[in-house]
Design a protein around this motif. Structure first.
Motif, mmCIF file in Angstrom:
data_model
loop_
_atom_site.group_PDB
_atom_site.id
_atom_site.type_symbol
_atom_site.label_atom_id
_atom_site.label_comp_id
_atom_site.label_asym_id
_atom_site.label_seq_id
_atom_site.Cartn_x
_atom_site.Cartn_y
_atom_site.Cartn_z
ATOM 1 N N PHE A 289 0.820 -1.206 0.000
ATOM 2 C CA PHE A 289 0.000 0.000 0.000
ATOM 3 C C PHE A 289 0.855 1.258 0.000
ATOM 4 C CE2 PHE A 289 -2.626 3.332 1.790
ATOM 5 C CZ PHE A 289 -3.823 3.160 1.122
ATOM 6 N N ASN A 290 1.876 1.237 0.818
ATOM 7 C CA ASN A 290 2.686 2.447 0.939
ATOM 8 C C ASN A 290 3.902 2.449 0.022
ATOM 9 O OD1 ASN A 290 1.087 3.481 3.115
ATOM 10 N ND2 ASN A 290 2.052 1.930 4.407
ATOM 11 N N GLY A 291 4.139 1.317 -0.624
ATOM 12 C CA GLY A 291 5.302 1.239 -1.489
ATOM 13 C C GLY A 291 6.597 1.361 -0.710
ATOM 14 N N THR A 292 6.604 0.900 0.514
ATOM 15 C CA THR A 292 7.778 1.075 1.368
ATOM 16 C C THR A 292 8.745 -0.088 1.302
ATOM 17 O OG1 THR A 292 6.362 0.349 3.163
ATOM 18 C CG2 THR A 292 6.807 2.699 3.022
ATOM 19 N N ALA A 293 8.351 -1.144 0.611
ATOM 20 C CA ALA A 293 9.254 -2.275 0.424
ATOM 21 C C ALA A 293 8.822 -2.996 -0.840
ATOM 22 C CB ALA A 293 9.205 -3.206 1.636
ATOM 23 N N TYR B 90 -10.742 -0.051 1.263
ATOM 24 C CA TYR B 90 -9.878 0.135 2.424
ATOM 25 C C TYR B 90 -9.129 1.467 2.411
ATOM 26 C CZ TYR B 90 -5.763 -0.324 5.353
ATOM 27 O OH TYR B 90 -4.774 -0.097 6.261
ATOM 28 N N ARG B 91 -9.070 2.040 3.557
ATOM 29 C CA ARG B 91 -8.207 3.210 3.804
ATOM 30 C C ARG B 91 -7.658 3.055 5.197
ATOM 31 N NH1 ARG B 91 -6.330 7.955 1.777
ATOM 32 N NH2 ARG B 91 -5.388 6.553 0.287
ATOM 33 N N PRO B 92 -6.366 3.235 5.376
ATOM 34 C CA PRO B 92 -5.785 3.047 6.711
ATOM 35 C C PRO B 92 -6.375 4.028 7.719
ATOM 36 C CG PRO B 92 -4.191 4.000 5.186
ATOM 37 C CD PRO B 92 -5.363 3.571 4.377
ATOM 38 N N ASN B 93 -6.632 3.531 8.873
ATOM 39 C CA ASN B 93 -7.137 4.352 9.974
ATOM 40 C C ASN B 93 -6.104 5.417 10.321
ATOM 41 O OD1 ASN B 93 -7.084 5.032 12.871
ATOM 42 N ND2 ASN B 93 -9.022 3.947 12.845
ATOM 43 N N SER B 94 -6.549 6.658 10.277
ATOM 44 C CA SER B 94 -5.578 7.731 10.438
ATOM 45 C C SER B 94 -5.000 7.809 11.848
ATOM 46 C CB SER B 94 -6.185 9.068 10.035
ATOM 47 O OG SER B 94 -7.265 9.383 10.871
ATOM 48 N N ALA B 95 -5.796 7.444 12.828
ATOM 49 C CA ALA B 95 -5.292 7.498 14.203
ATOM 50 C C ALA B 95 -4.206 6.456 14.407
ATOM 51 C CB ALA B 95 -6.423 7.283 15.197
ATOM 52 N N ALA B 96 -4.461 5.257 13.964
ATOM 53 C CA ALA B 96 -3.493 4.177 14.143
ATOM 54 C C ALA B 96 -2.196 4.506 13.421
ATOM 55 C CB ALA B 96 -4.059 2.868 13.622
ATOM 56 N N ARG B 97 -2.372 4.968 12.210
ATOM 57 C CA ARG B 97 -1.202 5.320 11.432
ATOM 58 C C ARG B 97 -0.443 6.482 12.073
ATOM 59 N NH1 ARG B 97 -1.257 6.892 5.066
ATOM 60 N NH2 ARG B 97 -0.806 4.692 4.731
ATOM 61 N N GLY B 98 -1.210 7.453 12.509
ATOM 62 C CA GLY B 98 -0.590 8.615 13.125
ATOM 63 C C GLY B 98 0.149 8.259 14.393
ATOM 64 N N LEU B 99 -0.381 7.302 15.098
ATOM 65 C CA LEU B 99 0.230 6.913 16.372
ATOM 66 C C LEU B 99 1.664 6.446 16.160
ATOM 67 C CD1 LEU B 99 0.062 6.432 19.337
ATOM 68 C CD2 LEU B 99 -1.055 4.244 18.906
ATOM 69 N N VAL B 100 1.860 5.660 15.146
ATOM 70 C CA VAL B 100 3.219 5.153 14.935
ATOM 71 C C VAL B 100 4.089 6.101 14.106
ATOM 72 C CG1 VAL B 100 1.925 3.386 13.689
ATOM 73 C CG2 VAL B 100 4.383 3.422 13.502
ATOM 74 N N THR B 101 3.503 6.728 13.109
ATOM 75 C CA THR B 101 4.338 7.603 12.278
ATOM 76 C C THR B 101 4.554 8.978 12.903
ATOM 77 O OG1 THR B 101 2.436 8.426 11.074
ATOM 78 C CG2 THR B 101 3.559 6.528 10.142
ATOM 79 N N ARG B 102 3.733 9.306 13.884
ATOM 80 C CA ARG B 102 3.810 10.637 14.503
ATOM 81 C C ARG B 102 3.520 11.746 13.505
ATOM 82 N NH1 ARG B 102 5.541 10.375 19.086
ATOM 83 N NH2 ARG B 102 6.075 8.315 19.855
#
Lengths: 373, 373
Positions: free
Chosen positions: B29-33, B52-64
DNA sequence: AGTGGCATTGAAAGCACTTACATTCATCAG
DNA sequence: CTGATGAATGTAAGTGCTTTCAATGCCACT
């Protein structure tokens, strides 16, 4: 100053510093469970000292709330934003912001992206990402596909300014149909028969359609037949009012009165009448909507459309929705309007007399309607 | 339709449905690997099918990262929002929104809460909660305590419209001092000596101070002495312009030219001159700022202050800041302005001639300045 | 002394993601 | 044929919080 990868202070830090567990800190901070006064004091001392605030993402992840509310508007340069010439958007936003602020919600602004029809609408994306708890949609056009989609998914939604009466959805607005009826009626009561109407904008905007319909109904009810050449589709500019009178007065049977769809158009009308030495209201009477500074300044009879109040009530309603556990019927809230009669529709005396119809005395009427759910 | 506690689709669902691990979904999804084309296709098929769309809170929690950018403004009913009469705020917002949209950032709006001086400013709260990645502050007043606080904490920040030149902070604006110098100079070159100035608002707004200073400097440079009675503190209303001329013209030595701080004031000035049959520009010349519709309509010489462009550049700069790993010197970006000469400062011929000073030809000048950090 | 009840507090399981690191497996040089 | 290489994928830890449930301690009452 020593530079470190300075992480923000977390609940863990508070717990450690206060010598309690993190759950206790959470209980104390949110008041979700009883905590001994002594420990509570200790915890809050630390919280204040370290300027702790819970990380919104972490909190949102578990509570499934973002405390964000999105205001979805037409494109900012569109008709809407210049609605009423100036300050309308500010009024609306202030109303919304005030109540959101008080309840610690954040205001997210979004509008249709230009020329990205292919992309999923931004609003839908935000909802899928769960980036907001509810949405205020203002001035929707007749294309209510997005609204329907949200509504079906049962997403908390309040429509401001022009809701399709056939959709079971929460709305807050003035009753444009009714107030348009009222201003037209005002002219009728003054003896006018040939009354023309300037639409405040394209008819796809529901406000515009409603105002037109109110005018039409008043005319019909008075036993007058409707004439297409007495209807002009204007826009947000003064000059559209100017052009409208110009058109009307070139008719074989020119109107003796005009209902302008918005104050700024009425200003344009007056500009024309002044230039051409047409007596207002003797030769041409004029009424309008919004009761803005323009109306006041130019002595235009106008009916109030309190955007500040609308915004406020809209936000309140949405928040109420968010806190509701069980489904309820959709609400259509009507903000009262008052007709302020000025010289443009009355033989000029000296100063505008007291309003014939005061805003203060009316009461918000709330109508409810079934919802399929 | 069966009602279930309908959870949104998560990355887990996608992984299960596509028969891969969640990390693979994330990578794809993110093309990170790198992910094999075949699996990638399968994953995206599922993603699209399930919306599907990634949950922004969950994503934000880890990516800051929140992907939220806050536009912090003065109170919406204040001076600023009606700056230029109408549409200025819209222009600014549109510029900002356009670039934010394109980069998938969300726009959060916030302003000083009324009468809650005691409470921690909302902006600070939002930052502590890590609810946004950066902030655009517009039209700050001289009280730059908040700005300084943010700046010290190294929070990504761009100031729009009136930055204190003494703070090392990123800014985007027209050069109010310079353009004010320029319009005044324009009058001086026409031979005027007695030139008065109307401030666009309270001097605590930096825009206002800058414009006043530019005027003063131009006068001094021309060897003219400054007179207090040639300075009037106006506001966002037309009538403040009206009152200003009224005051000026009652002086023993009335000015022969006026620099109005904003177009709407100039309109007020013209209203007065029209009422009192004062010839413009013969008896009284007039120049102003903004070059809005008002200026165009009334033939007022005015210098452009392109808010749309300012917003756009401001947003761009902020995003650039967010993507920067290492610290860099603060940037002061200047949006070019063009003087558009119209009849209010030139013997009326027929139609306003070509601008003496075209916007298009100028180039944005960027100045940098050291930052302590 | 024993017991139940109550008020506090703590331990731990998620919430939906990202990402460092481990694993697998095919390929290829030696 | 073996071990190294590396692409593709999986495992699991960690992000900062809420919340369930269990544990603790204290007290009154029997």
């Amino acid at each position: 100053m020593i530079k470190k990868k300075k992480r923000a202070v977390t609940i863990k830090d508070i717990a450690r510093e206060a010598g309690v567990s993190i759950s206790t800190v959470s209980f104390a901070f949110n008041g979700t469970a009883p905590v001994a006064q002594e420990t509570k004091d200790r915890i809050f001392e630390v919280i204040n000292r370290l300027n702790y605030r819970p990380n919104s993402a972490a909190r949102g992840l578990v509570t499934r709330k973002t405390n964000n509310i999105c205001l979805f508007t037409p494109h900012p340069t569109s008709d809407f934003f210049s609605f009423s010439g100036n300050g309308v958007f500010s009024d609306l936003m202030q109303g919304i912001g005030e109540v959101l602020d008080q309840k610690d919600y954040n205001l997210l602004i979004s509008w249709d992206t230009v020329g990205h029809k292919a992309k999923t609408p931004k609003l839908i994306r935000l909802i899928r990402e769960q980036a907001m708890d509810g949405v205020l949609i203002c001035l929707p056009s007749q294309d209510s596909s997005i609204i329907n989609e949200l509504n079906e998914h049962n997403f908390p939604l309040v429509i401001i300014g022009g809701a399709d009466k056939n959709t079971a959805v929460n709305t807050v607005d003035v009753d444009n149909h009714e107030i348009s009826y009222r201003v037209t009626r005002h002219l009728l009561e003054l003896g006018h028969k040939r009354i023309a109407f300037i639409s405040p904008g394209q008819l796809e905007f529901l406000v515009c359609e409603d105002r037109l319909e109110g005018y039409k109904e008043a005319m019909s009810d008075a036993g007058l037949k409707l004439r297409d050449d007495y209807i002009y589709i204007g826009d947000e500019t003064e000059s559209s009012g100017y052009r409208a009178v110009e058109t009307f007065l070139s008719l074989k049977e020119p109107p003796t009165a005009i209902v302008a769809g918005r104050d700024i158009q009425a200003v344009g009308v007056l500009e024309y009448t002044k230039e051409h030495n047409i007596a207002v209201p003797e030769t041409l009477a004029l009424v309008s909507f919004e009761n803005s500074q323009h109306a006041e300044k130019h002595g235009i009879t106008s009916i109030t459309t309190n955007l500040y109040e609308i915004g406020k009530e809209g936000a309140k309603l949405l928040i109420k929705l968010l806190n509701r556990k069980k489904e309820r019927a959709a609400q259509n809230m009507v903000i009262p309007s008052g007709l302020v009669v000025r010289t443009s529709s009355k033989p000029s005396v000296s100063e505008p007399p007291a309003p014939s119809d005061s805003t203060e005395e009316e009461v918000t009427r709330v109508r409810t309607r079934g919802r399929k759910t």
